[in-house]
Design a protein around this motif. Structure first.
Motif, PDB file in Angstrom:
ATOM      1  N   HIS A  87       0.845  -1.189   0.000  1.00  0.00           N
ATOM      2  CA  HIS A  87       0.000   0.000   0.000  1.00  0.00           C
ATOM      3  C   HIS A  87       0.883   1.242   0.000  1.00  0.00           C
ATOM      4  O   HIS A  87       2.099   1.164   0.185  1.00  0.00           O
ATOM      5  N   HIS A  88       0.238   2.368  -0.201  1.00  0.00           N
ATOM      6  CA  HIS A  88       0.900   3.672  -0.147  1.00  0.00           C
ATOM      7  C   HIS A  88       0.019   4.568   0.709  1.00  0.00           C
ATOM      8  O   HIS A  88      -1.211   4.523   0.598  1.00  0.00           O
ATOM      9  N   SER A  89       0.625   5.378   1.554  1.00  0.00           N
ATOM     10  CA  SER A  89      -0.167   6.192   2.473  1.00  0.00           C
ATOM     11  C   SER A  89       0.221   7.666   2.391  1.00  0.00           C
ATOM     12  O   SER A  89       0.962   8.165   3.237  1.00  0.00           O
ATOM     13  N   PRO A  90      -0.305   8.382   1.390  1.00  0.00           N
ATOM     14  CA  PRO A  90      -0.066   9.830   1.347  1.00  0.00           C
ATOM     15  C   PRO A  90      -1.082  10.560   2.233  1.00  0.00           C
ATOM     16  O   PRO A  90      -2.281  10.504   1.985  1.00  0.00           O
ATOM     17  N   GLY A  91      -0.624  11.167   3.270  1.00  0.00           N
ATOM     18  CA  GLY A  91      -1.529  11.903   4.159  1.00  0.00           C
ATOM     19  C   GLY A  91      -2.430  10.986   4.950  1.00  0.00           C
ATOM     20  O   GLY A  91      -1.971  10.136   5.696  1.00  0.00           O
ATOM     21  N   THR A  92      -3.736  11.151   4.742  1.00  0.00           N
ATOM     22  CA  THR A  92      -4.707  10.357   5.501  1.00  0.00           C
ATOM     23  C   THR A  92      -5.432   9.346   4.628  1.00  0.00           C
ATOM     24  O   THR A  92      -6.549   8.945   4.929  1.00  0.00           O
ATOM     25  N   THR A  93      -4.786   8.918   3.542  1.00  0.00           N
ATOM     26  CA  THR A  93      -5.380   7.928   2.653  1.00  0.00           C
ATOM     27  C   THR A  93      -4.516   6.674   2.633  1.00  0.00           C
ATOM     28  O   THR A  93      -3.293   6.762   2.614  1.00  0.00           O
ATOM     29  N   LEU A  94      -5.159   5.515   2.661  1.00  0.00           N
ATOM     30  CA  LEU A  94      -4.455   4.243   2.492  1.00  0.00           C
ATOM     31  C   LEU A  94      -4.782   3.740   1.088  1.00  0.00           C
ATOM     32  O   LEU A  94      -5.920   3.364   0.805  1.00  0.00           O
ATOM     33  N   ASN A  95      -3.792   3.780   0.199  1.00  0.00           N
ATOM     34  CA  ASN A  95      -3.984   3.383  -1.193  1.00  0.00           C
ATOM     35  C   ASN A  95      -3.478   1.964  -1.404  1.00  0.00           C
ATOM     36  O   ASN A  95      -2.297   1.681  -1.201  1.00  0.00           O
ATOM     37  N   PHE A  96      -4.390   1.091  -1.811  1.00  0.00           N
ATOM     38  CA  PHE A  96      -4.063  -0.279  -2.182  1.00  0.00           C
ATOM     39  C   PHE A  96      -4.249  -0.398  -3.693  1.00  0.00           C
ATOM     40  O   PHE A  96      -4.964   0.420  -4.291  1.00  0.00           O
ATOM     41  N   PRO A  97      -3.671  -1.410  -4.332  1.00  0.00           N
ATOM     42  CA  PRO A  97      -3.934  -1.598  -5.761  1.00  0.00           C
ATOM     43  C   PRO A  97      -5.432  -1.794  -6.012  1.00  0.00           C
ATOM     44  O   PRO A  97      -6.038  -2.732  -5.513  1.00  0.00           O
ATOM     45  N   GLY A  98      -6.029  -0.844  -6.708  1.00  0.00           N
ATOM     46  CA  GLY A  98      -7.441  -0.941  -7.045  1.00  0.00           C
ATOM     47  C   GLY A  98      -8.405  -0.429  -5.991  1.00  0.00           C
ATOM     48  O   GLY A  98      -9.608  -0.444  -6.209  1.00  0.00           O
ATOM     49  N   GLN A  99      -7.915   0.004  -4.843  1.00  0.00           N
ATOM     50  CA  GLN A  99      -8.824   0.453  -3.775  1.00  0.00           C
ATOM     51  C   GLN A  99      -8.135   1.499  -2.903  1.00  0.00           C
ATOM     52  O   GLN A  99      -6.972   1.347  -2.547  1.00  0.00           O
ATOM     53  N   ASN A 100      -8.871   2.548  -2.563  1.00  0.00           N
ATOM     54  CA  ASN A 100      -8.380   3.587  -1.658  1.00  0.00           C
ATOM     55  C   ASN A 100      -9.287   3.648  -0.438  1.00  0.00           C
ATOM     56  O   ASN A 100     -10.505   3.531  -0.550  1.00  0.00           O
ATOM     57  N   TYR A 101      -8.675   3.851   0.730  1.00  0.00           N
ATOM     58  CA  TYR A 101      -9.424   3.977   1.978  1.00  0.00           C
ATOM     59  C   TYR A 101      -9.066   5.324   2.592  1.00  0.00           C
ATOM     60  O   TYR A 101      -7.930   5.549   2.993  1.00  0.00           O
ATOM     61  N   GLU A 102     -10.037   6.194   2.660  1.00  0.00           N
ATOM     62  CA  GLU A 102      -9.830   7.539   3.187  1.00  0.00           C
ATOM     63  C   GLU A 102     -10.120   7.537   4.688  1.00  0.00           C
ATOM     64  O   GLU A 102     -11.180   7.098   5.125  1.00  0.00           O
ATOM     65  N   VAL A 103      -9.166   8.027   5.466  1.00  0.00           N
ATOM     66  CA  VAL A 103      -9.363   8.167   6.913  1.00  0.00           C
ATOM     67  C   VAL A 103     -10.006   9.534   7.120  1.00  0.00           C
ATOM     68  O   VAL A 103      -9.339  10.538   7.224  1.00  0.00           O
ATOM     69  N   GLU A 104     -11.317   9.529   7.120  1.00  0.00           N
ATOM     70  CA  GLU A 104     -12.048  10.780   7.236  1.00  0.00           C
ATOM     71  C   GLU A 104     -12.370  11.072   8.689  1.00  0.00           C
ATOM     72  O   GLU A 104     -12.041  10.310   9.589  1.00  0.00           O
ATOM     73  N   ARG A 105     -13.043  12.186   8.886  1.00  0.00           N
ATOM     74  CA  ARG A 105     -13.387  12.633  10.233  1.00  0.00           C
ATOM     75  C   ARG A 105     -14.155  11.567  11.004  1.00  0.00           C
ATOM     76  O   ARG A 105     -13.871  11.293  12.161  1.00  0.00           O
ATOM     77  N   ALA A 106     -15.116  10.929  10.380  1.00  0.00           N
ATOM     78  CA  ALA A 106     -15.934   9.933  11.077  1.00  0.00           C
ATOM     79  C   ALA A 106     -15.134   8.678  11.397  1.00  0.00           C
ATOM     80  O   ALA A 106     -15.394   8.001  12.378  1.00  0.00           O
TER      81      ALA A 106
END
Length: 190
Positions: A87-106
């Motif tokens: 994975h790659h983690s720029p800022g508050t996002t976890l980027n996987f191949p084909g999928q991104n997971y945003e660490v949002e406020r909630a």
């Protein structure tokens, strides 16, 4: 302090000053009231939940939220590295191949952080902890909140990548949050 904040609320028509005035006045009342079960001890500690629910001025709570988002994302990324997930983690996002997971406020656990502080204050009151033990419990509440929210954020991409279970929304997401909160409260109790 309560009177000064009350005067400031009147002069500046600022609701935060009025809330701070009410909290300070109630806390001073608690400080002057003696506990019937413990001779000579004041009820000052009862002001702790009031101080915790008082929203800080100057968007300080927004800065806490941003810090929690960044910290939770970094810690989750470190765990993913240890588990060999690409994975790659720029800022508050976890980027996987084909999928991104945003660490949002909630999802950053902000609500559970403040809830855990509030629960800890009630624990301090009910167990009648001393000042130093109370301070250590509040600090540990911050640590356990970041730890459990990082585990919560870590669980979401692992469940999706390995088991194809979507924990990003709906009741499954809510239940994961409640489970993380329950474990954090149990860790505080320990």
């Amino acid at each position: 302090a309560g009177i000064i904040f009350g005067i400031a609320a009147t002069l500046f028509s600022e609701t935060w000053f009025a809330a701070a005035s009410a909290v300070m006045l109630l806390t001073s009342l608690f400080a002057r009231t003696r506990d019937g079960e413990v001779a000579g001890k004041s009820l000052l500690v009862l002001g702790l939940p009031l101080l915790i629910i008082l929203m800080p001025p100057n968007n300080l709570d927004f800065r806490v939220i941003t810090t929690l988002q960044q910290t939770s994302a970094k810690v989750s990324s470190l765990y993913l590295d240890m588990l060999n997930f690409k994975h790659h983690s720029p800022g508050t996002t976890l980027n996987f191949p084909g999928q991104n997971y945003e660490v949002e406020r909630a999802c950053s656990g902000v609500q559970s952080f403040f809830t855990l502080l509030f629960c800890t204050s009630f624990l301090i009151i009910s167990l009648r902890r001393t000042f130093w033990r109370s301070l250590l419990l509040l600090i540990s509440a911050g640590f356990w909140a970041v730890f459990m929210n990082s585990i919560r954020i870590l669980t979401i991409p692992i469940a999706d990548q390995v088991f194809q279970i979507d924990l990003t929304k709906g009741i499954a997401h809510d239940m994961l949050g409640y489970a993380a909160m329950l474990v954090a409260v149990l860790l505080i109790l320990s």
